[in-house]
Scaffold this active site. Structure first.
Site, PDB file in Angstrom:
ATOM      1  N   ASP A   9      17.383  -8.282  40.991  1.00  0.00           N
ATOM      2  CA  ASP A   9      17.676  -8.945  39.730  1.00  0.00           C
ATOM      3  C   ASP A   9      19.067  -8.440  39.301  1.00  0.00           C
ATOM      4  OD1 ASP A   9      17.195 -10.258  37.201  1.00  0.00           O
ATOM      5  OD2 ASP A   9      16.898  -8.263  36.364  1.00  0.00           O
ATOM      6  N   LEU A  10      19.704  -9.139  38.392  1.00  0.00           N
ATOM      7  CA  LEU A  10      21.061  -8.731  37.972  1.00  0.00           C
ATOM      8  C   LEU A  10      21.032  -7.948  36.649  1.00  0.00           C
ATOM      9  CD1 LEU A  10      24.179  -8.934  38.272  1.00  0.00           C
ATOM     10  CD2 LEU A  10      24.056 -11.074  37.020  1.00  0.00           C
ATOM     11  N   ASP A  11      20.687  -8.697  35.569  1.00  0.00           N
ATOM     12  CA  ASP A  11      20.751  -8.113  34.228  1.00  0.00           C
ATOM     13  C   ASP A  11      19.741  -6.961  34.091  1.00  0.00           C
ATOM     14  OD1 ASP A  11      22.621 -10.051  32.977  1.00  0.00           O
ATOM     15  OD2 ASP A  11      21.046 -11.482  33.425  1.00  0.00           O
ATOM     16  N   THR A  17      23.686  -6.045  31.007  1.00  0.00           N
ATOM     17  CA  THR A  17      24.099  -7.160  30.154  1.00  0.00           C
ATOM     18  C   THR A  17      23.091  -7.458  29.053  1.00  0.00           C
ATOM     19  OG1 THR A  17      23.196  -8.499  31.891  1.00  0.00           O
ATOM     20  CG2 THR A  17      25.585  -8.446  31.751  1.00  0.00           C
ATOM     21  N   LYS A  45      13.815 -10.499  28.365  1.00  0.00           N
ATOM     22  CA  LYS A  45      14.460 -10.084  29.619  1.00  0.00           C
ATOM     23  C   LYS A  45      13.867 -10.872  30.779  1.00  0.00           C
ATOM     24  CE  LYS A  45      15.889  -5.476  28.236  1.00  0.00           C
ATOM     25  NZ  LYS A  45      15.685  -4.018  28.389  1.00  0.00           N
ATOM     26  N   SER A 114      18.337 -13.909  40.256  1.00  0.00           N
ATOM     27  CA  SER A 114      18.528 -13.800  38.808  1.00  0.00           C
ATOM     28  C   SER A 114      18.314 -15.146  38.126  1.00  0.00           C
ATOM     29  CB  SER A 114      19.961 -13.328  38.528  1.00  0.00           C
ATOM     30  OG  SER A 114      20.275 -13.491  37.153  1.00  0.00           O
ATOM     31  N   ALA A 115      17.768 -15.084  36.921  1.00  0.00           N
ATOM     32  CA  ALA A 115      17.585 -16.305  36.124  1.00  0.00           C
ATOM     33  C   ALA A 115      18.898 -16.763  35.499  1.00  0.00           C
ATOM     34  CB  ALA A 115      16.570 -16.035  35.014  1.00  0.00           C
ATOM     35  N   LYS A 145      11.107 -17.101  35.854  1.00  0.00           N
ATOM     36  CA  LYS A 145      10.193 -15.978  36.095  1.00  0.00           C
ATOM     37  C   LYS A 145       9.177 -15.977  34.937  1.00  0.00           C
ATOM     38  CE  LYS A 145      14.005 -13.283  38.063  1.00  0.00           C
ATOM     39  NZ  LYS A 145      14.932 -12.152  37.891  1.00  0.00           N
ATOM     40  N   GLU A 169      13.529  -4.940  39.909  1.00  0.00           N
ATOM     41  CA  GLU A 169      13.419  -5.689  38.649  1.00  0.00           C
ATOM     42  C   GLU A 169      13.280  -4.774  37.443  1.00  0.00           C
ATOM     43  OE1 GLU A 169      13.294  -8.143  36.696  1.00  0.00           O
ATOM     44  OE2 GLU A 169      13.571  -9.870  37.981  1.00  0.00           O
ATOM     45  N   ASP A 170      13.882  -5.190  36.330  1.00  0.00           N
ATOM     46  CA  ASP A 170      13.738  -4.396  35.097  1.00  0.00           C
ATOM     47  C   ASP A 170      12.857  -5.096  34.052  1.00  0.00           C
ATOM     48  OD1 ASP A 170      15.697  -6.422  34.522  1.00  0.00           O
ATOM     49  OD2 ASP A 170      16.071  -5.351  32.646  1.00  0.00           O
TER      50      ASP A 170
END
Ligand code: G6P
Ligand code: MG
Length: 215
Positions: A9-11, A17, A45, A114-115, A145, A169-170
């Protein structure tokens, strides 16, 4: 199990972010006198932009027309783009580059899941882009997600089965997405929030590629 690919995942995993999304949504909430809380932001998130707006309007008990929603989605993204316009490599989360270097050297394939529709801008600004063999972002999926679409497309695009992939994933929604896709998932953050993950680590500091064999 020996994995072949890592899906990130990115954020909140590679870069922080979430703070910018929070600020941009708070600014938008001023339009309808709503103050978003940090607890609510936690629930946003991993959730797509349009679904986030729907949830916020729900919390605010505000019914907006489709036209109004379109305008607010644009306004929120304009706010967000302004906030991330000066992002740079110093905003990569601790330990990330070291870990990416290790897994790359060991031959793992690396994909983004990522979404966010702004993922490529962020990867470019932070210099993370060259690490990725495949980018699956919000422009390439139709389901948010916890639907596993984003990770299944990542696995498929790299040519691996879900069981050969491990997800980082966060967000609660992202952990569920990985599980729904039949993948192992490492939560980044607090165990109390990400209790369904196979393992939770606070961040990538000190994590070794050999640890993947233990997960
Ligand atoms: C990530 C973030 C969410 C955000 C979503 C869409 O999943 O965790 O907070 O709403 O991406 O991002 P975008 O950049 O397309 O608005
Ligand atoms: Mg995230």
């Amino acid at each position: 199990m020996s994995y072949k690919a890592c899906l990130f995942d990115l954020d909140g995993v590679l870069v922080d972010t979430a703070i910018y999304h929070f600020q941009a949504w708070k600014m938008l909430g001023e339009n309808f006198n709503y103050q978003l809380t940090e607890e609510q932001n936690e629930q946003l998130k991993g959730v797509s932009r349009v679904e986030s707006l729907n949830r916020i309007l729900d919390w605010a008990s505000y019914s907006a027309t489709d036209e109004q929603k379109e305008a607010w989605l644009k306004e929120k993204n304009d706010n967000y783009l302004h906030l991330i316009s000066n992002m740079n490599p110093s905003e990569i989360l601790p330990g990330v580059v070291d870990f990416l270097g290790q897994i790359k050297a060991e031959g793992y394939k690396i994909a983004l899941g990522s979404a966010s529709k702004n993922a490529e801008i962020i990867l470019e600004k932070t210099g993370l882009m060259p690490w990725f063999d495949l980018i699956i972002d919000g422009n390439k999926v139709s389901k948010s997600k916890p639907d596993p679409e984003v990770f299944l497309k990542g696995a498929e695009g790299l040519g691996f089965s879900p069981a050969e992939c491990i997800v980082f994933e966060d967000a609660q929604a992202g952990v569920e997405a990985a599980i729904n896709g039949g993948m192992k998932v490492i939560g980044i953050g607090e165990a109390s929030v990400l209790s369904d993950a196979n393992k939770v680590i606070p961040n990538f500091i000190g994590i070794k590629s050999a640890d993947l064999l233990l997960f």
